[in-house]
Each structure stands twice: as C-alpha cells, then as structure tokens.
Design a protein around this motif. Structure first.
Motif: not given
Length: 357
Positions: A280-297, A315-321
């Motif tokens: 789920e924390k990875i999912k949060w990061e994917l949605y940050k990228l989604y919003r950043a992609q929208k802003k880029y457009f 992007i680091i989640v629980d010590g993993k990149t």
C-alpha cells in the motif's frame, strides 16, 4: 446523470485540477478497526446499544488540508455484521439547522455528514452518501474521480435498504438558543456494494478505503431563519471541510488518500491490530507519480517520458528502493513496478486506475 450533476461535475473537476499546485504536505492516511457485532443494533440516532459502548471513538476530525483544527469536534464509531456496516457520528454544533428536504438534492449546501467508500481501492467506481440534520439524503455512485475525463456521476443510484436516524441535542432551526450538536446513526447494507447478484461482498478481515467529511457553513439569520452567510457582494462565504483522514487539498475526490478501515472478525470488546502493508505504501508513491505526471502535462502540454523528470528523489519504502518504469503509448502512459515485498505487479494508468496482480 441529473441536470444539476451535469453542471456540478465540471466545477469539481476545476477544483481537482487546481489542487495539484495547492498540495503542501505529505499525507499519511488514517486507519480504524471496525469490529464485528453479534448483538442487534437499533438505528435510532442514539449510542445506547451495548456494542457501541465497547467501541472507541475515532480521532477528532481535522480540516481537509490537514493543517487547522476545526471549530467544532467531530468523531465516529464503526461496527459491522453480516448484513450491515454501522456508523455512528457525533458532531458538536451550537446551531443545528437544515432546510433541504428533497432526496438527492445538493445536501452539502446545508451542514452535513458525508461517507465515501471505495471497496477495491482502485480509485474508480466509488460511493458517496451525504446526510443533513433533518435526515435528508444524497446518495450517488461515481465511476471516476472528477479530475478524469468521461467520468459518470449516477445521481439516480440509491443505497437501497440503508437505515439512518438522527438525534439533536438542542432544538432544530431555532436561532434563539444554543445547541450542543447532533448524532447520526447509519446501517448501510453490504448488498449496495455488490458488483453482481451472486457476489458476497462482506470484507471480513479485509480493509476498504473509506473517508468521512463534515461540511460546515458560517450562517446568518434572515427573517428568523438560518441560511448560509454571504459577503458584502451577496456571494456565499466558503464552507469549512472537516474530515477524518486529511486530503492535503480541498478536494474529497482523490480516493487514493482516503483512510483504511479494517473489518476485523473479532467480536466487539476484543482487540485486534492492523498495519498498512508495504505494498500500500508503494501504491501511495505510484499516485504521487501519477499526480506529478498530471502536473507535468499541465506545464508542458505533453506527457513525461521519464520517471526522473517527475520524481525529485529516489523512492524508498521500508528500506528498499523502488524503481518504477514509465511507458508511453498512443492512448497515454503506464507506470508499473514489481513489489519487492509481495512480487505482485503494481500498475497505474493515465486515467488513475490502479491494478495489482
């Protein structure tokens, strides 16, 4: 879609698009454990049932951006059984008033309490129910967040079998005294969330994405009656939006930021634990990228072709990149990554749809 929704949806879309620039802080969704109840719950707007006495109140609501403490306190409790999801909401309010009586009218033009539910967490096909202090209801089904094109708002959808009741600690629509507030009790059938007749959609020992909102207006008294307060030019002052799990922006229609409600099979009075998974924390990061992609457009009038152009740091989640891949195609783009925690492939598309398999 009704005529009023036809014109209301673009307004929400404008708010959503503007919200990309307004987001000022990282939001961590709230979570709550809803316990099972074998005891019957009477929907009367009171908390007299024994089961309610065994349940903790949620944390008090915060303003929608997660910054300011609301003027008045709002909290909820939740329970469930094999038929219903139960919600008990208590709102401090020194002046309890409401005048909208038509079902499926725009209830948030009164002070109200709102429930948002996304059962599968993909941010599409979610449910909204709004209730004011005289128990008038607006229930609707939304195919996509307002930020997306070709979204459909089903204003004719009805939460069939839902029970609601309200009690007021004070007097309704009386500007001559001071009230303490109002309490809303709800029993929402699991059956309204089914995708098909044969599907049993009771989330035992599972979580759903859920959020709650309370809309509150400054008021004025006109001819002895409450109404939304206006400025010197006759325009309504903006409403306050107080929520359980903050959105970071003034927009409830970003379901990826809603809270987590875990439906424990343990009986009310027992104790369980719930932690948001690393996926789920990875999912949060994917949605940050989604919003950043929208802003880029918005800025460049074209989609980014590189994660590096929209992600300012690793992007680091629980010590993993985490190393997502971005692929552009004729219809838009896709960002995907294989979870190092579950080996599941996690994907988000240009329309915000999330898939994990």
């Amino acid at each position: 879609m009704s005529l009023k929704l036809k014109y209301l949806a673009p307004l929400f879309c404008l708010i959503s698009m503007a919200s990309y620039a307004q987001e000022t802080k990282t939001i961590t969704p709230e979570n709550y454990i809803a316990y099972h109840s074998s005891e019957a719950i009477t929907i009367d707007g009171n908390e007299n049932d024994v089961s309610w006495s065994k349940v903790d109140w949620s944390d008090p609501f915060i303003d929608i951006q997660g910054i300011k403490k609301p003027t008045y306190k709002t909290q909820f409790k939740m329970l469930w059984d094999d038929t219903y999801l139960y919600i008990l909401a208590k709102m401090e309010e020194p002046h309890v008033w409401a005048d909208i009586t038509e079902h499926d009218a725009i209830i948030f033009h009164n002070n109200d309490f709102e429930v948002f539910v996304d059962p599968d967490g993909d941010t599409h096909n979610y449910y909204e129910i709004e209730v004011n202090a005289i128990n008038t209801i607006w229930d609707l089904f939304i195919t996509k967040p307002y930020r997306e094109q070709n979204n459909v708002v089903l204003n004719d959808w009805t939460a069939t079998g839902m029970k609601t009741a309200i009690t007021i600690d004070g007097t309704l629509n009386n500007p001559n005294d001071t009230d303490k507030g109002w309490t809303l009790e709800m029993a929402i059938p699991w059956s309204i969330y089914k995708k098909s007749y044969f599907e049993k959609n009771v989330p035992k020992d599972q979580f759903w994405r859920v959020n709650f909102s309370r809309v509150n207006w400054d008021y004025q008294i006109t001819d002895g009656k409450y109404e939304r307060k206006k400025d010197a030019y006759g325009k309504h002052l903006p409403e306050y939006n107080w929520v359980w799990s903050p959105q970071g922006v003034i927009n409830m229609h970003e379901p990826e930021k809603w809270g987590y409600v875990y439906f424990s099979s343990k009986e009310v009075g027992e104790k369980d634990t719930f932690e948001v998974s690393n996926d789920e924390k990875i999912k949060w990061e994917l949605y940050k990228l989604y919003r950043a992609q929208k802003k880029y457009f918005e800025t460049n009038k074209t989609w980014s072709t590189s994660i590096k152009k929209i992600a300012s740091s690793a992007i680091i989640v629980d010590g993993k990149t985490i190393k997502p891949t971005l692929i552009n195609h004729r219809f838009g783009w896709t960002i995907f990554v294989k979870s190092p925690f579950s080996n599941k492939l996690m994907t988000i598309k240009e329309d915000g749809t999330f898939v994990k398999k």
